[in-house]
Structure formats: C-alpha cells, structure tokens
Write a protein that holds these residues in place. Structure first.
Motif, short mmCIF file in Angstrom:
data_model
loop_
_atom_site.label_atom_id
_atom_site.label_comp_id
_atom_site.label_asym_id
_atom_site.label_seq_id
_atom_site.Cartn_x
_atom_site.Cartn_y
_atom_site.Cartn_z
N TYR A 63 97.89 -39.73 -14.63
CA TYR A 63 98.55 -40.45 -15.92
C TYR A 63 98.36 -39.26 -17.19
O TYR A 63 97.35 -38.55 -17.31
N PRO A 64 99.60 -38.83 -17.85
CA PRO A 64 99.40 -38.00 -18.79
C PRO A 64 98.57 -38.67 -20.01
O PRO A 64 98.00 -40.01 -20.07
N ASP A 65 97.85 -37.64 -20.83
CA ASP A 65 96.89 -38.10 -21.65
C ASP A 65 97.52 -39.40 -22.75
O ASP A 65 96.67 -40.23 -23.12
N ARG A 66 98.72 -39.45 -23.17
CA ARG A 66 99.24 -40.42 -23.82
C ARG A 66 99.08 -41.96 -23.11
O ARG A 66 99.36 -42.84 -23.79
N LEU A 67 98.58 -41.87 -21.65
CA LEU A 67 98.60 -43.19 -21.16
C LEU A 67 97.36 -43.48 -20.80
O LEU A 67 97.02 -44.50 -20.13
N MET A 68 96.36 -42.68 -21.32
CA MET A 68 95.06 -42.99 -21.16
C MET A 68 94.00 -43.82 -21.98
O MET A 68 92.87 -43.93 -22.16
N SER A 69 94.74 -44.27 -22.93
CA SER A 69 94.09 -44.90 -24.18
C SER A 69 93.43 -46.21 -23.48
O SER A 69 94.16 -46.73 -22.58
N GLY A 70 92.32 -46.74 -23.95
CA GLY A 70 91.58 -47.87 -23.36
C GLY A 70 90.73 -47.39 -22.59
O GLY A 70 89.62 -48.40 -22.23
N VAL A 71 90.81 -46.15 -22.09
CA VAL A 71 89.62 -45.65 -20.93
C VAL A 71 88.33 -45.08 -21.69
O VAL A 71 88.81 -44.11 -22.51
N SER A 72 87.26 -45.56 -21.69
CA SER A 72 86.09 -44.98 -22.66
C SER A 72 85.91 -43.44 -22.00
O SER A 72 86.33 -43.21 -20.91
N ASP A 73 85.21 -42.63 -23.02
CA ASP A 73 84.88 -41.31 -22.46
C ASP A 73 84.04 -41.26 -21.24
O ASP A 73 84.22 -40.59 -20.27
N GLU A 74 83.33 -42.19 -21.13
CA GLU A 74 82.26 -42.41 -19.81
C GLU A 74 83.18 -42.61 -18.74
O GLU A 74 82.68 -42.20 -17.75
N MET A 75 83.97 -43.60 -18.84
CA MET A 75 84.97 -44.00 -17.66
C MET A 75 85.68 -42.92 -17.52
O MET A 75 85.91 -42.63 -15.97
N ARG A 76 86.18 -42.19 -18.20
CA ARG A 76 87.16 -41.16 -18.01
C ARG A 76 86.28 -39.95 -16.97
O ARG A 76 87.06 -39.65 -16.16
N ALA A 77 85.26 -39.69 -17.41
CA ALA A 77 84.33 -38.54 -16.73
C ALA A 77 83.98 -38.87 -15.43
O ALA A 77 83.75 -38.38 -14.45
N ARG A 78 83.66 -40.40 -15.42
CA ARG A 78 83.11 -41.13 -14.06
C ARG A 78 84.27 -41.15 -13.11
O ARG A 78 84.19 -41.06 -11.85
N PHE A 79 85.59 -41.69 -13.32
CA PHE A 79 86.65 -42.06 -12.30
C PHE A 79 87.69 -41.30 -12.65
O PHE A 79 88.68 -41.38 -11.86
N PHE A 80 87.84 -40.28 -13.21
CA PHE A 80 89.10 -39.39 -13.35
C PHE A 80 88.62 -38.03 -13.38
O PHE A 80 87.57 -37.63 -13.79
N THR A 81 89.58 -36.93 -12.79
CA THR A 81 89.40 -35.54 -12.88
C THR A 81 90.63 -35.07 -13.88
O THR A 81 91.65 -35.84 -13.90
N ARG A 82 90.34 -33.95 -14.51
CA ARG A 82 91.22 -33.44 -15.47
C ARG A 82 92.67 -32.78 -14.43
O ARG A 82 92.23 -32.13 -13.37
N HIS A 83 93.62 -33.05 -14.85
CA HIS A 83 94.81 -32.76 -14.04
C HIS A 83 95.63 -31.63 -14.97
O HIS A 83 96.21 -32.14 -15.99
N THR A 84 96.01 -30.67 -14.41
CA THR A 84 96.70 -29.86 -15.21
C THR A 84 98.15 -29.74 -14.66
O THR A 84 98.44 -29.42 -13.29
N ALA A 85 99.15 -29.99 -15.50
CA ALA A 85 100.54 -30.08 -14.90
C ALA A 85 101.25 -28.62 -14.57
O ALA A 85 100.72 -27.72 -15.04
#
Length: 282
Positions: free
Chosen positions: A164-186
């Motif tokens: 998901y691009p950054d613009r679609l990540m709203s609603g995910v808290s910083d804690e959940m983002r760190a726990r359930f996602f990894t940074r993706h470089t396009a």
C-alpha cells in the motif's frame, strides 16, 4: 482511428441503457440516468484499449459472444473501489469484544470464520486480521480463516500483493504499522509505501466472487462484513441477498453493513438490530 476521436466519444442514451442493463444483470449494480457522465468517463479507456470508435460499437461488442470477456472489465470500471483501514471503527470494537469472548473456546480447539464480502483493495480484511492479533497475538496459530472476496479480480490481485502506498495507510497507527508492515521501496516511477507482513497476509484467503451468483462456501461464518456493497443494489436485489447472508451466518454470528446501509424489516429476514449497522440472527 485517432486517440482524439476516441477520447471525444459521447455516451448516447441507447448505449447508456444497454450498459446499465448489463451491469444490473451481471452484478446487481443499479445505474441511474444521472450516472451517464460518470459511465462515459470511466469507460472511455476501454474503448481506447479495444480500438472501438464509439459507445455504440462498444455495446455491440459486449453483447456479442466474443465480448463476454469484456464484462469483468466493464464491471471493474463502474464499481468504486474505495476503502480505508479500520473504516467505521465501531465495527472493529465489536469484533474485538467477540474475539475476547470466543478466545477460550478457540484455544480449546474451536474455530473462527470471518467473511469480508466486497473486500476491495484488502484494507478491510487486513484490519480484521490486525484486530484479531491485537487481542490475541497467537491468533494466527489457531483455527481461524478470513475469506475476502470481491467481484473485481483486479482489486483481488492488488489485495493479495498487500503493498500500500503511503496515501492509503491512513487509519493505521504507528504502533500497528511497525508491528504488521515493512517499508516498501518502489521501483522507478512507482510509489513508496508499506507491505503487509506474512503474519497477517497468511490469515486471509482472497477470491473473486460475484454476490449475485453461486457462492461456493458451505460452512457458516461467525462474522460477515458486507459494507458499502449493497448501497449499489436496488431493494429487490437486497431482499434476495439477506436470506443468503442469514443462511451462512451462525446463530450467534454478526453481520456488519456500511454506515448508509440498512436491512428494511430485518425480522422478516431473520435478523435483529444490534449496535449501529450491526445485525444478529434472531
């Protein structure tokens, strides 16, 4: 035929009616006359791809035997695949309470089945998975299945990728983002964003499904999310859908609808109203 000629093609009334009728037959999508401009805008690229001169030619094509393969592309163009993580958060609060109540049974060998009907780009089923793991970190090791379906095969493929691009990540808290996602470089020209980890992706099974046609599922669900889907259906189509939903819902299950959706006379279909836009079997 020049791209300019194709781009300027207008949707005549006969073509609008033919497209609207096909969309209704294939997917239950109800298109009012005021949607003509929207349909014209969304389908012009299909004319370009197919090399067709105007909407009359397009309608002739989709009504032909060879044009059957165009139907999914038409429905995909006309449906609105807009979603957000943790959309209508009160539903996820209710889901969390249900999970907390069921945990002893789950850990004793019970099962939990959840269906995200109309999952769009996958944000809803991922929100479900994160909610479950937030209440029980071992949830992915228990007998849990999340089925995510959508009529649009292209968004199912997007959801399976889970990027998901950054613009679609709203609603995910910083804690959940760190726990359930990894940074993706396009890659060059793409958008950077976040990729869902295998821990949550592995909890979900994605499949294309037209709600108006046969459902392959035979077992019942504890929870059904069918949000912002039936708003596009007329009352007759909705009334055919509710009994099928009721049949697939366990006696103590929960059905969630979108904020602007309601079951008229829910008792007639075996439901009672719970929390806002939440229905339970009688």
């Amino acid at each position: 035929m020049s791209a300019t000629r194709l781009a300027s093609s207008t949707l005549d009334s006969d073509s609008f009616r033919a497209i609207a009728d096909l969309a209704y037959r294939e997917s239950g999508l109800t298109l009012a006359d005021k949607k003509a401009t929207m349909i014209q805008s969304r389908l012009r690229h299909r004319l370009r791809i197919l090399g067709l001169p105007d909407f009359a030619a397009y309608c002739a094509y989709i009504q032909s035997e060879n044009g059957q393969e165009e139907h999914p592309h038409l429905i995909s163009a006309l449906t609105t695949n807009v979603s957000h993580f943790f959309r209508e958060s009160h539903h996820f609060d209710t889901l969390g309470k249900l999970v907390a109540k069921r945990l002893p049974d789950l850990r004793a060998g019970g099962c939990l089945r959840i269906w995200s009907a109309g999952c769009s780009n996958g944000q809803e089923p991922l929100s479900i998975a994160m909610t479950l793991l937030d209440h029980a970190p071992d949830m992915h090791k228990l007998d849990l299945r999340i089925l995510a379906t959508d009529i649009d095969a292209s968004v199912i493929n997007f959801a399976r990728e889970g990027v998901y691009p950054d613009r679609l990540m709203s609603g995910v808290s910083d804690e959940m983002r760190a726990r359930f996602f990894t940074r993706h470089t396009a890659s060059a020209g793409g958008e950077s964003g976040y990729a869902a980890k295998s821990e949550i992706k592995g909890m979900i099974r994605y499949n294309p499904l037209n709600l108006l046609k046969e459902w392959p599922m035979r077992s019942q669900f504890d929870v059904i999310f069918c949000r912002n889907v039936v708003i596009y259906f007329d009352v007759e189509t909705q009334c055919r859908l509710w009994p099928r939903m009721h049949q697939l819902l366990r006696p103590d299950g929960v059905l969630f609808l979108g904020h602007s959706e309601r079951i008229a006379q829910p008792e007639k279909f075996g439901f009672r109203v719970g929390e806002p836009t939440t229905y339970r079997p009688l």
